[in-house]
Write a protein that holds these residues in place. Structure first.
Motif, PDB file in Angstrom:
ATOM      1  N   GLU A  81      49.564  38.867  21.534  1.00 15.01           N
ATOM      2  CA  GLU A  81      49.512  39.008  23.025  1.00 15.01           C
ATOM      3  C   GLU A  81      48.038  38.377  23.389  1.00 15.01           C
ATOM      4  O   GLU A  81      47.950  37.627  24.325  1.00 15.01           O
ATOM      5  CB  GLU A  81      49.258  40.514  23.483  1.00 15.01           C
ATOM      6  N   THR A  82      47.067  38.944  22.622  1.00 19.69           N
ATOM      7  CA  THR A  82      45.643  38.320  22.941  1.00 19.69           C
ATOM      8  C   THR A  82      45.154  37.853  21.584  1.00 19.69           C
ATOM      9  O   THR A  82      45.259  38.489  20.511  1.00 19.69           O
ATOM     10  CB  THR A  82      44.787  39.565  23.293  1.00 19.69           C
ATOM     11  N   LEU A  83      44.429  36.833  21.853  1.00 21.61           N
ATOM     12  CA  LEU A  83      43.899  36.191  20.697  1.00 21.61           C
ATOM     13  C   LEU A  83      42.416  35.665  21.014  1.00 21.61           C
ATOM     14  O   LEU A  83      42.440  35.092  22.120  1.00 21.61           O
ATOM     15  CB  LEU A  83      44.829  34.771  20.297  1.00 21.61           C
ATOM     16  N   GLU A  84      41.383  35.976  20.259  1.00 23.82           N
ATOM     17  CA  GLU A  84      40.044  35.685  20.622  1.00 23.82           C
ATOM     18  C   GLU A  84      40.184  34.201  20.584  1.00 23.82           C
ATOM     19  O   GLU A  84      39.729  33.527  19.297  1.00 23.82           O
ATOM     20  CB  GLU A  84      39.098  36.392  19.677  1.00 23.82           C
ATOM     21  N   ILE A  85      40.122  33.707  21.532  1.00 20.99           N
ATOM     22  CA  ILE A  85      39.993  31.911  21.477  1.00 20.99           C
ATOM     23  C   ILE A  85      38.598  31.317  21.811  1.00 20.99           C
ATOM     24  O   ILE A  85      38.366  30.170  21.179  1.00 20.99           O
ATOM     25  CB  ILE A  85      40.988  31.513  22.656  1.00 20.99           C
ATOM     26  N   SER A  86      37.833  31.923  22.286  1.00 20.68           N
ATOM     27  CA  SER A  86      36.717  31.389  22.680  1.00 20.68           C
ATOM     28  C   SER A  86      35.850  31.098  21.461  1.00 20.68           C
ATOM     29  O   SER A  86      35.071  29.909  21.464  1.00 20.68           O
ATOM     30  CB  SER A  86      35.552  32.496  23.454  1.00 20.68           C
ATOM     31  N   SER A  87      35.890  31.826  20.273  1.00 20.85           N
ATOM     32  CA  SER A  87      35.163  31.430  19.214  1.00 20.85           C
ATOM     33  C   SER A  87      35.665  30.184  18.457  1.00 20.85           C
ATOM     34  O   SER A  87      34.834  29.613  17.626  1.00 20.85           O
ATOM     35  CB  SER A  87      35.236  32.600  18.222  1.00 20.85           C
ATOM     36  N   THR A  88      36.728  29.894  18.823  1.00 20.73           N
ATOM     37  CA  THR A  88      37.442  28.700  18.001  1.00 20.73           C
ATOM     38  C   THR A  88      37.125  27.452  18.889  1.00 20.73           C
ATOM     39  O   THR A  88      37.508  26.217  18.160  1.00 20.73           O
ATOM     40  CB  THR A  88      38.875  28.734  17.937  1.00 20.73           C
ATOM     41  N   ARG A  89      36.678  27.400  20.119  1.00 21.87           N
ATOM     42  CA  ARG A  89      36.635  26.046  20.773  1.00 21.87           C
ATOM     43  C   ARG A  89      35.532  25.336  20.152  1.00 21.87           C
ATOM     44  O   ARG A  89      34.380  25.742  19.813  1.00 21.87           O
ATOM     45  CB  ARG A  89      36.153  26.340  22.169  1.00 21.87           C
ATOM     46  N   VAL A  90      35.792  24.202  19.984  1.00 14.75           N
ATOM     47  CA  VAL A  90      34.595  23.094  19.327  1.00 14.75           C
ATOM     48  C   VAL A  90      34.292  22.002  20.138  1.00 14.75           C
ATOM     49  O   VAL A  90      35.007  21.238  20.545  1.00 14.75           O
ATOM     50  CB  VAL A  90      35.356  22.747  18.001  1.00 14.75           C
ATOM     51  N   LYS A  91      33.266  21.843  20.552  1.00 13.77           N
ATOM     52  CA  LYS A  91      32.694  20.601  21.198  1.00 13.77           C
ATOM     53  C   LYS A  91      32.947  19.121  20.515  1.00 13.77           C
ATOM     54  O   LYS A  91      32.564  19.181  19.450  1.00 13.77           O
ATOM     55  CB  LYS A  91      31.052  20.807  21.633  1.00 13.77           C
ATOM     56  N   LYS A  92      33.417  18.361  21.178  1.00 17.16           N
ATOM     57  CA  LYS A  92      33.668  17.166  20.828  1.00 17.16           C
ATOM     58  C   LYS A  92      33.028  16.016  21.695  1.00 17.16           C
ATOM     59  O   LYS A  92      33.279  16.146  22.953  1.00 17.16           O
ATOM     60  CB  LYS A  92      35.345  16.721  20.711  1.00 17.16           C
ATOM     61  N   ASN A  93      32.687  15.014  21.018  1.00 17.31           N
ATOM     62  CA  ASN A  93      32.095  13.819  21.957  1.00 17.31           C
ATOM     63  C   ASN A  93      32.838  13.030  22.299  1.00 17.31           C
ATOM     64  O   ASN A  93      34.220  13.052  21.941  1.00 17.31           O
ATOM     65  CB  ASN A  93      30.825  13.195  21.195  1.00 17.31           C
TER      66      ASN A  93
END
Length: 682
Positions: A81-93
């Motif tokens: 239902e909930t998944l901690e997404i913020s930690s998996t965001r990776v900046k890309k150029n």
């Protein structure tokens, strides 16, 4: 003289005849030759098509593919239902983003994601590095990630044979983000490799949560429309299912003053300028943004547009036209409420208890093959992913039963405990002549057993393969039986979700019954569920898109079934699942020339891409299906009470109880024991 002339003519004729005979024989020989070569070609084609591959070779021309093998099924997985997404965001150029977007747009399946989904994919891909010789994917293993090559080269092999090389911008393993599938090839790094990777749980949770949020948001917008203020959530939900997403370029006129109004719009993105013609000049009245709507009067009155609405910059709207709205919502507002009263009354009717519920496990004995290569072995009626179905009888009654035997260990491994318990609960409660009965359930340390009604006529699938395709009266009859099963299930708020010829059995009278309720689900009206479930060829677009689905998926699959019964193969098919999904999302139905107008009409109405517009899912419900002209010869009352002469009866052979079934060798292996106790209520 005349006599010798006659003889000469006769001799000539004789020679001509002999010559003709010789030519005929030669032609026959050549025909035979051609036939053998054609069969050989057909066999090779089948072999090629049966090699399901995540790594297809690049063949440009598609062959018309017929479904020769049983469809693979995809069991629903629980979703976080909930998944901690913020930690998996990776900046890309910019370069990395461009490479990923190009890779997505090049891929047959991924290119059909919308802009927002593509953006999320880009944000959430994580970088992995592999050294030369390292294995990324192993053939036969379970897949849970997809990859895009950021840099380097990889080698794809299948059964030790080199298939192809993957380089920068190539996508592989993408099916794994939809469901748990076996890897069909091995992928190894040839050089140092960098890969963008996305896990299924991440992808599905994001897409699902996003779809839910978008749905709630649109529901909120609809509630602010004056015209719709008296509608309940179930009705508003139906409107959302019927709406189309439309995009407008900057300065595009969405609605023009003075023209006939025929659609209602909600703004999802961008801004709209509202202007009126005052003494020949356009005067700006207001500016509208996200969540605001216009054109609602058009839904209930014949009115000309009172203003012009123009896109100020790119605009995305959700829109429903008058005709679709009238099909979706009864103006008199009462039908849906009556419906729920009917449901409650139905639920209060005491069900007839099954007479054989006193059945004991020790009373059941296997039926043996009486002839042929398996003589003396127990009869197996069918084999599935988790177990098999055996033909049983009792010593005292001499009655036949089909016993489904399922490995408990497999159920736990595939996380299907809840589905098994639900299947038992549903089947126990069902008393419908178009659905197979469950007589009793048993268990031991290795298996659970479900003792079902035996349908001696065999699978509709087997019959269809025997004759190639059904005559229209047979297809009409089989489909009508399914419609009756749907009426019963949907009244009880149960979706079936796994319609296909393999799940339809014929009894000895030729009546069709639904079997296998492993994917069925209880759902309140107006709610949605978000699992990825079903058989690829029969999946509705909203399941593939993770948009949330409901009872409308059953009507989609009914359209696919009619097509397959009449044509011998479903409309969207390929040896590669991702190609099937791409075709479903494109939604182009190509009908064979022998299909009648009425058949084409019912299929196209059942297989409309928007669930709210499908036949059976508009305001009159299933009545619209029964009243369609394709069923004009059907006496529904006689069908329900079993008084119709079934045209399918000529497909049912007479002989030993198992004569209408394929034969299977005995399985000597035993499933592992399983003691977690999930089956205590079995």
């Amino acid at each position: 003289m005349k006599c010798t002339d006659m003889e000469k003519q006769l001799e000539d004729l004789k020679q001509q005849l002999e010559k003709q005979c010789f030519i005929n024989k030669e032609l026959q020989r050549q025909n035979k030759d051609l036939e053998i070569r054609l069969q050989e070609k057909e066999r090779l084609l089948q072999q090629l098509q049966s090699q399901d591959s995540e790594f297809p070779g690049h063949s440009g021309n598609e062959v018309q593919e017929f479904r020769k093998s049983r469809a693979a099924v995809i069991a629903p997985e629980p979703i976080a239902e909930t998944l901690e997404i913020s930690s998996t965001r990776v900046k890309k150029n910019a370069t990395e983003t461009s490479l990923i977007v190009k890779a997505i747009q090049k891929n047959d399946f991924l290119k059909r994601l919308d802009d927002e989904q593509t953006t999320m994919m880009v944000e959430l891909l994580v970088l992995f590095k592999f050294k030369p010789g390292e294995e990324v994917i192993k053939e036969g293993s379970e897949g849970d990630s997809m990859y895009i090559v950021a840099a380097g080269e990889l080698q794809v092999t299948q059964a030790g044979q080199d298939l192809r090389t993957l380089t920068t911008g190539d996508v592989f393993g993408e099916l794994a983000i939809l469901y748990n599938c076996k890897r069909t090839a091995t992928v190894k790094a040839k050089s140092s490799v960098r890969l963008w990777c996305m896990e299924r749980q991440t992808y599905r949770t994001i897409i699902t949560n996003k779809s839910k949020k978008k749905r709630e948001q649109i529901l909120g917008f609809l509630k602010t429309a004056r015209t719709l203020k008296d509608l309940n959530d179930v009705q508003l939900s139906k409107i959302i299912d019927s709406m189309e997403e439309v995009k407008y370029q900057d300065k595009a006129v969405i609605v023009r003053e003075g023209t006939e109004g025929n659609a209602f719009y909600i703004i999802l993105k961008g801004e709209v300028l509202v202007t009126k013609n005052v003494s020949g000049h356009q005067k700006q009245i207001r500016r509208m943004g996200k969540g605001e709507h216009f054109g609602e009067q058009a839904l209930i009155r014949e009115m000309l547009r009172t203003a012009t609405c123009t896109a100020d910059g790119p605009v995305t709207c959700f829109s429903i036209d008058k005709e679709v709205f009238e099909e979706t919502i009864p103006i008199e507002q009462l039908e849906l409420f009556d419906d729920s009263k009917v449901m409650q009354q139905d639920a209060e009717v005491p069900e007839k208890s099954s007479p054989s519920s006193t059945l004991r496990f020790k009373d059941l004995v296997p039926v043996m093959y009486q002839e042929g290569r398996y003589q003396g072995d127990p009869v197996t009626l069918g084999v599935g992913g988790f177990g098999r179905v055996q033909l049983m009888t009792t010593l005292n009654y001499g009655k036949y039963y089909a016993m489904k035997q399922v490995s408990k260990k497999q159920i736990v491994v595939k996380r299907q405990e809840e589905h098994m318990l639900f299947e038992k609960k549903i089947l126990k409660a069902i008393q419908c002549d178009f659905i197979v009965r469950l007589h009793a359930t048993f268990k031991d340390t290795r298996y659970i057993y479900m003792v079902m009604e035996f349908c001696g006529g065999g699978e509709v699938w087997t019959k269809l393969k025997e004759v190639g395709r059904f005559d229209e009266p047979i297809a009409v009859f089989c489909t009508a039986c399914v419609v009756e099963a749907y009426v019963y299930l949907h009244k009880k708020n149960i979706m079936y979700r796994d319609l296909k010829p393999e799940n339809l059995m014929l009894d000895m009278k030729g009546y069709a019954k639904l079997v296998d309720f492993g994917f069925a689900k209880e759902l309140n009206r107006g709610d949605k569920t978000y699992s990825f479930v079903g058989t690829p060829e029969y999946m509705a677009p909203e399941i593939i898109k993770n948009q949330g689905h409901d009872f409308a998926v059953d009507f989609w699959s009914l359209g696919i079934l009619i097509f397959e019964l009449l044509a011998g193969s479903p409309p969207f098919s390929s040896s590669e699942p991702q190609k099937i999904y791409a075709k479903i999302l494109d939604g182009v139905l190509k009908y064979p020339p022998y299909l009648g107008e009425a058949a084409k009409s019912i299929i196209s109405k059942l297989c409309r891409p928007r669930p709210g517009q499908r036949l059976g899912n508009t305001k009159n419900g299933i009545k619209d299906i029964r009243n369609h002209r394709w069923f004009s010869s059907m006496n529904w009352h006689k069908l329900r009470v079993g008084q119709l002469e079934a045209p399918t009866v000529r497909l049912v052979r007479k002989g030993p109880a198992y004569i209408n079934f394929d034969r299977f060798a005995q399985d000597q292996t035993k499933a592992e024991e399983e003691f977690s106790g999930w089956d205590k209520d079995f």
